[in-house]
Design a protein around this motif. Structure first.
Motif, short mmCIF file in Angstrom:
data_model
loop_
_atom_site.label_atom_id
_atom_site.label_comp_id
_atom_site.label_asym_id
_atom_site.label_seq_id
_atom_site.Cartn_x
_atom_site.Cartn_y
_atom_site.Cartn_z
N SER A 127 -23.36 -28.59 57.59
CA SER A 127 -23.12 -27.52 56.62
C SER A 127 -21.70 -27.60 56.09
O SER A 127 -20.85 -28.32 56.64
CB SER A 127 -23.32 -26.14 57.27
OG SER A 127 -24.64 -25.98 57.75
N ASN A 164 -24.00 -17.39 53.72
CA ASN A 164 -24.54 -18.00 52.51
C ASN A 164 -23.51 -17.83 51.39
O ASN A 164 -23.12 -16.71 51.06
CB ASN A 164 -25.86 -17.33 52.12
CG ASN A 164 -26.62 -18.13 51.08
OD1 ASN A 164 -27.05 -19.26 51.33
ND2 ASN A 164 -26.80 -17.55 49.91
N SER A 167 -21.83 -19.80 45.47
CA SER A 167 -21.74 -21.07 44.74
C SER A 167 -20.66 -21.94 45.36
O SER A 167 -19.65 -21.45 45.87
CB SER A 167 -21.43 -20.84 43.26
OG SER A 167 -20.09 -20.40 43.08
N VAL A 175 -23.56 -26.02 42.96
CA VAL A 175 -24.78 -25.71 43.71
C VAL A 175 -24.72 -24.24 44.11
O VAL A 175 -23.71 -23.76 44.63
CB VAL A 175 -24.92 -26.60 44.96
CG1 VAL A 175 -26.15 -26.20 45.77
CG2 VAL A 175 -25.01 -28.07 44.55
N VAL A 178 -25.41 -21.88 48.92
CA VAL A 178 -25.11 -22.96 49.88
C VAL A 178 -24.84 -22.38 51.26
O VAL A 178 -24.00 -21.49 51.41
CB VAL A 178 -23.90 -23.78 49.41
CG1 VAL A 178 -23.58 -24.89 50.41
CG2 VAL A 178 -24.16 -24.37 48.03
N SER A 196 -25.11 -29.41 53.61
CA SER A 196 -25.79 -28.31 52.93
C SER A 196 -25.48 -28.33 51.44
O SER A 196 -26.25 -27.80 50.62
CB SER A 196 -25.40 -26.95 53.54
OG SER A 196 -23.99 -26.74 53.45
N PHE A 197 -24.36 -28.96 51.05
CA PHE A 197 -24.06 -29.20 49.63
C PHE A 197 -24.49 -30.59 49.22
O PHE A 197 -25.17 -30.77 48.20
CB PHE A 197 -22.56 -29.03 49.37
CG PHE A 197 -22.15 -29.34 47.95
CD1 PHE A 197 -22.15 -28.35 46.98
CD2 PHE A 197 -21.76 -30.63 47.58
CE1 PHE A 197 -21.78 -28.63 45.67
CE2 PHE A 197 -21.40 -30.92 46.27
CZ PHE A 197 -21.41 -29.92 45.32
N SER A 199 -26.66 -32.72 50.31
CA SER A 199 -28.09 -33.04 50.25
C SER A 199 -28.75 -32.51 48.98
O SER A 199 -29.86 -32.92 48.63
CB SER A 199 -28.81 -32.47 51.48
OG SER A 199 -28.77 -31.05 51.46
N ARG A 200 -28.05 -31.64 48.29
CA ARG A 200 -28.61 -31.07 47.06
C ARG A 200 -28.05 -31.72 45.80
O ARG A 200 -28.36 -31.33 44.69
CB ARG A 200 -28.39 -29.56 47.05
CG ARG A 200 -29.19 -28.88 48.17
CD ARG A 200 -28.88 -27.42 48.30
NE ARG A 200 -29.21 -26.67 47.10
CZ ARG A 200 -28.94 -25.37 46.96
NH1 ARG A 200 -28.38 -24.70 47.96
NH2 ARG A 200 -29.25 -24.75 45.85
N VAL A 201 -27.20 -32.72 46.01
CA VAL A 201 -26.78 -33.61 44.92
C VAL A 201 -26.99 -35.03 45.43
O VAL A 201 -27.14 -35.27 46.62
CB VAL A 201 -25.30 -33.39 44.53
CG1 VAL A 201 -25.06 -31.96 44.10
CG2 VAL A 201 -24.36 -33.74 45.69
N SER A 214 -25.51 -35.23 39.98
CA SER A 214 -26.45 -34.11 39.92
C SER A 214 -27.88 -34.63 39.97
O SER A 214 -28.19 -35.71 39.49
CB SER A 214 -26.23 -33.30 38.62
OG SER A 214 -26.51 -34.10 37.50
N LYS A 215 -28.76 -33.81 40.57
CA LYS A 215 -30.18 -34.13 40.60
C LYS A 215 -30.88 -33.35 39.50
O LYS A 215 -30.51 -32.24 39.18
CB LYS A 215 -30.79 -33.75 41.94
CG LYS A 215 -30.34 -34.62 43.10
CD LYS A 215 -31.04 -34.22 44.38
CE LYS A 215 -30.65 -35.11 45.55
NZ LYS A 215 -31.34 -34.71 46.80
#
Length: 216
Positions: A127, A164, A167, A175, A178, A196-197, A199-201, A214-215
């Motif tokens: 994380s 949480n 941003s 993201v 997060v 946690s950041f 894996s989302r890019v 970026s995805k």
């Protein structure tokens, strides 16, 4: 007739060369003191001042504000992600290239909930990780909004709170929602940009660069 044929052939050759030149795409996708990350027709490379990169592009000068490149013998100033050929649209995918820093680590300036924060990228951290000093500066009342947990560190087990973040942003990559862990005390000394950041890019290592993307 022969002279006319020669003129036609020469004209066709010039047209072919002009078409090839016009199709060339030169992007500056990363800027550092004394170096720039070039993307020439999809080929990416970190090129230092005075060196020649893909497509024969020479980096004349570079700093965090921009670079001067020599393309086909012509010098021109470039800002980040500016295209040499204006016939191409800006790529929809956003990227950030991070050069390897002191100790072989990757450092990047970012923000949490709109507040600036310097991150150490850590692909081994599950994380985003903050110490209680970071949380206070960011206005995060983790003892109220967080869920307590025990975290094992190199110094032993410490108390932490899972929170949480609204941003997390680095460069143009943002993201929302997060997960992060706030640890009691001064550890980690640096805010960790964990999975946690990441894996989302998209992310990958190229030469000495960490490339975030970026995805869709």
């Amino acid at each position: 007739m022969r002279n006319r044929l020669k003129v036609l052939c020469a004209g066709a050759l010039l047209l072919a060369c002009a078409t090839s030149w016009a199709a060339a795409q030169v992007l500056v996708v990363g800027l550092f003191p004394g170096a720039a990350v070039l993307n020439v027709d999809g080929q990416r490379k970190l090129v230092r001042v005075g060196q020649t990169g893909p497509g024969g592009v020479v980096v004349v000068s570079a700093d965090s504000r921009g670079a001067v490149l020599r393309v086909d013998g012509v010098e021109r100033a470039y800002s980040l992600s500016r295209e040499y050929s204006e016939g191409f649209a800006e790529p929809s995918t956003r990227q950030l290239s991070i050069a390897k820093g002191i100790g072989g680590h990757y450092w990047v300036a970012g923000s949490v909930n709109g507040h600036p924060l310097q991150f150490l990228v850590d692909t081994g951290a599950t994380s985003v990780a903050l110490n209680d000093g970071h949380a206070r500066r960011l206005g995060i009342d983790y003892r109220v909004v967080g869920r307590p947990l025990q975290v094992s560190t190199a110094s032993g087990t410490v108390r932490g709170w899972r929170v949480n973040l609204n941003s997390v942003k680095v460069g143009t990559l943002e993201v929302l929602g997060v997960e992060a862990v706030v640890l009691e005390g001064g550890s980690p000394s640096d805010a960790l940009l964990g999975m946690s950041f990441l894996s989302r890019v998209g992310w990958r290592v190229e030469q000495d660069l960490l490339v975030l993307e970026s995805k869709h």
